[in-house]
Design a protein around this motif. Structure first.
Motif, short mmCIF file in Angstrom:
data_model
loop_
_atom_site.label_atom_id
_atom_site.label_comp_id
_atom_site.label_asym_id
_atom_site.label_seq_id
_atom_site.Cartn_x
_atom_site.Cartn_y
_atom_site.Cartn_z
N PRO A 49 0.79 -1.24 0.00
CA PRO A 49 0.00 0.00 0.00
C PRO A 49 0.82 1.28 0.00
O PRO A 49 0.44 2.26 -0.66
N ASP A 50 1.95 1.30 0.71
CA ASP A 50 2.74 2.54 0.79
C ASP A 50 3.48 2.86 -0.51
O ASP A 50 4.09 3.93 -0.62
N MET A 51 3.44 1.96 -1.47
CA MET A 51 4.10 2.17 -2.75
C MET A 51 3.11 2.52 -3.88
O MET A 51 3.53 2.79 -5.01
N VAL A 52 1.83 2.50 -3.57
CA VAL A 52 0.81 2.67 -4.61
C VAL A 52 0.90 4.03 -5.27
O VAL A 52 0.90 4.15 -6.50
N ASN A 53 0.98 5.08 -4.46
CA ASN A 53 0.98 6.43 -5.01
C ASN A 53 2.17 6.65 -5.95
O ASN A 53 2.02 7.21 -7.04
N MET A 54 3.34 6.19 -5.53
CA MET A 54 4.53 6.32 -6.37
C MET A 54 4.36 5.57 -7.69
O MET A 54 4.67 6.10 -8.77
N ALA A 55 3.85 4.35 -7.61
CA ALA A 55 3.65 3.55 -8.82
C ALA A 55 2.68 4.22 -9.76
O ALA A 55 2.91 4.29 -10.99
N CYS A 56 1.59 4.77 -9.22
CA CYS A 56 0.60 5.46 -10.06
C CYS A 56 1.21 6.67 -10.75
O CYS A 56 0.96 6.92 -11.93
N GLN A 57 2.02 7.43 -10.02
CA GLN A 57 2.66 8.61 -10.60
C GLN A 57 3.60 8.22 -11.73
O GLN A 57 3.64 8.88 -12.77
N MET A 58 4.37 7.15 -11.54
CA MET A 58 5.30 6.69 -12.57
C MET A 58 4.55 6.26 -13.83
O MET A 58 4.95 6.57 -14.96
N ILE A 59 3.46 5.54 -13.65
CA ILE A 59 2.70 5.02 -14.79
C ILE A 59 2.01 6.16 -15.53
O ILE A 59 1.98 6.19 -16.77
N THR A 60 1.48 7.11 -14.78
CA THR A 60 0.86 8.29 -15.42
C THR A 60 1.89 9.08 -16.22
O THR A 60 1.64 9.50 -17.35
N ALA A 61 3.07 9.27 -15.61
CA ALA A 61 4.14 10.03 -16.29
C ALA A 61 4.57 9.35 -17.58
O ALA A 61 4.97 10.01 -18.55
N ALA A 62 4.50 8.02 -17.59
CA ALA A 62 4.91 7.25 -18.78
C ALA A 62 3.77 7.09 -19.79
O ALA A 62 3.96 6.48 -20.85
N SER A 64 1.21 5.20 -19.58
CA SER A 64 1.06 3.75 -19.73
C SER A 64 -0.33 3.29 -19.29
O SER A 64 -1.00 3.96 -18.50
N ASN A 65 -0.73 2.13 -19.79
CA ASN A 65 -2.02 1.54 -19.42
C ASN A 65 -1.91 0.53 -18.28
O ASN A 65 -2.91 -0.11 -17.93
N VAL A 66 -0.72 0.33 -17.75
CA VAL A 66 -0.54 -0.65 -16.67
C VAL A 66 -1.37 -0.23 -15.45
O VAL A 66 -1.36 0.94 -15.06
N ASP A 67 -2.09 -1.19 -14.89
CA ASP A 67 -2.85 -0.93 -13.67
C ASP A 67 -1.97 -1.12 -12.44
O ASP A 67 -0.93 -1.79 -12.50
N VAL A 68 -2.43 -0.55 -11.33
CA VAL A 68 -1.73 -0.71 -10.05
C VAL A 68 -2.65 -1.43 -9.08
O VAL A 68 -3.81 -1.05 -8.91
N GLY A 69 -2.12 -2.49 -8.46
CA GLY A 69 -2.88 -3.21 -7.44
C GLY A 69 -2.14 -3.19 -6.13
O GLY A 69 -0.93 -2.97 -6.07
N THR A 70 -2.88 -3.43 -5.05
CA THR A 70 -2.24 -3.53 -3.75
C THR A 70 -2.96 -4.56 -2.90
O THR A 70 -4.05 -5.04 -3.25
N ILE A 92 -7.64 3.28 -2.43
CA ILE A 92 -8.44 3.88 -3.50
C ILE A 92 -8.03 5.34 -3.70
O ILE A 92 -7.84 5.81 -4.83
N GLN A 93 -7.89 6.05 -2.59
CA GLN A 93 -7.47 7.46 -2.64
C GLN A 93 -6.09 7.61 -3.29
O GLN A 93 -5.84 8.56 -4.03
N ASP A 94 -5.22 6.64 -3.02
CA ASP A 94 -3.86 6.69 -3.57
C ASP A 94 -3.82 6.29 -5.04
O ASP A 94 -2.77 6.46 -5.69
N GLY A 95 -4.91 5.72 -5.55
CA GLY A 95 -4.99 5.43 -6.98
C GLY A 95 -4.99 3.97 -7.37
O GLY A 95 -4.94 3.65 -8.56
N ALA A 96 -5.05 3.06 -6.40
CA ALA A 96 -5.03 1.63 -6.74
C ALA A 96 -6.24 1.24 -7.58
O ALA A 96 -7.36 1.63 -7.30
N ASP A 97 -5.97 0.44 -8.62
CA ASP A 97 -7.04 -0.08 -9.47
C ASP A 97 -7.62 -1.38 -8.93
O ASP A 97 -8.82 -1.64 -9.04
N ASP A 98 -6.74 -2.23 -8.38
CA ASP A 98 -7.14 -3.54 -7.86
C ASP A 98 -6.85 -3.60 -6.36
O ASP A 98 -5.79 -3.17 -5.90
#
Length: 248
Positions: A49-62, A64-70, A92-98
């Motif tokens: 969970p503590d990595m979700v926000n970072m992962a979402c930011q990286m994927i948005t910046a790229a 990319s269509n990759v989803d983020v789960g936690t 959910i607030q941090d952006g997790a899809d799954d």
């Protein structure tokens, strides 16, 4: 055959101390996982969970269509329904899809069926209300074959009482956390036998095989059985035709 990449939830869930790393080093491992998922166009990257926000930011910046789960209430599932809901709301607030919830399988083993039903109903409803995919981890290595069948039926029953038919594709039953300690070297993740029982008893809910799938052949065997997702720390090895070591 569909693109195998779209079955793969590329996963890294170790805490720094479990990996023998500093927090900063562990964060770098997660960044590498996310970048690899973007490059390979995997379905999803599964992180703590503590990595979700970072992962979402990286994927948005790229772009990319990759989803983020936690994972939620990980790895034991014993935190209670309110703790599960609170953790899920934050994810959910941090952006997790799954949202991969650990079912309270210990309570199920002890016969506390109503407790497990309540968390499945309430947490699934929360995820669906926010357009998220919900998965229920049942930890098959901790259960007998009969218990695997029973908890799959329980989850299916709880879902069918509260969710619409069109939601079913977004509610999975998942085999394992990858962190359960087994005895005598027995597998702690998805097995062909265990997944067959899950498929038979969870249908029409889809099944995610997690843990122990480490090469292309093993992944294809699971897909041919009928699983819709594979949780693995060996996603790159699977798509490159190599074989990876390790537990998940």
């Amino acid at each position: 055959m569909e693109n195998i990449r779209q079955y793969l939830d590329s996963t890294y869930l170790k805490l720094p101390e479990q990996a023998g790393l500093t927090p900063d080093e562990n964060r770098e491992v997660v960044k590498q996982l996310v970048n690899e998922a973007i490059e390979e166009n995997f379905k999803l990257v599964m992180v703590r969970p503590d990595m979700v926000n970072m992962a979402c930011q990286m994927i948005t910046a790229a772009d990319s269509n990759v989803d983020v789960g936690t994972v939620i209430d990980f790895p034991l599932g014993q935190g209670g329904v309110e703790a599960k809901l609170e953790e899920a709301r934050q994810a959910i607030q941090d952006g997790a899809d799954d949202l991969d919830f650990v079912a309270n399988y210990s309570a199920y083993i002890n016969g506390e069926v109503a407790l497990v039903e309540e968390e499945v109903v309430k947490c699934t409803a929360l995820g669906l209300a926010h357009g998220r995919v919900v998965k229920w981890i049942i930890e098959i290595a901790a259960l007998t074959d009969e218990q695997v069948a029973g908890i799959c039926q329980l989850i299916k029953g709880a879902v069918s009482a509260t969710a619409d038919l069109e939601d079913y594709n977004n509610i999975f039953v998942k085999s394992s956390t990858g962190f359960y300690k087994t005895e005598d070297g027995k597998p702690n993740g998805a097995t062909i036998e265990g997944v067959k029982i899950m498929l038979q008893n969870a249908a029409p809910l889809p099944v995610k095989a997690a843990g122990g799938v480490r090469n292309y052949e093993e992944a294809m065997a699971m897909i041919k059985l009928g699983v819709k997702r594979i949780g693995t720390s060996s996603a790159k090895a699977i798509v490159s035709g190599a074989s990876a070591e390790g537990g998940y």
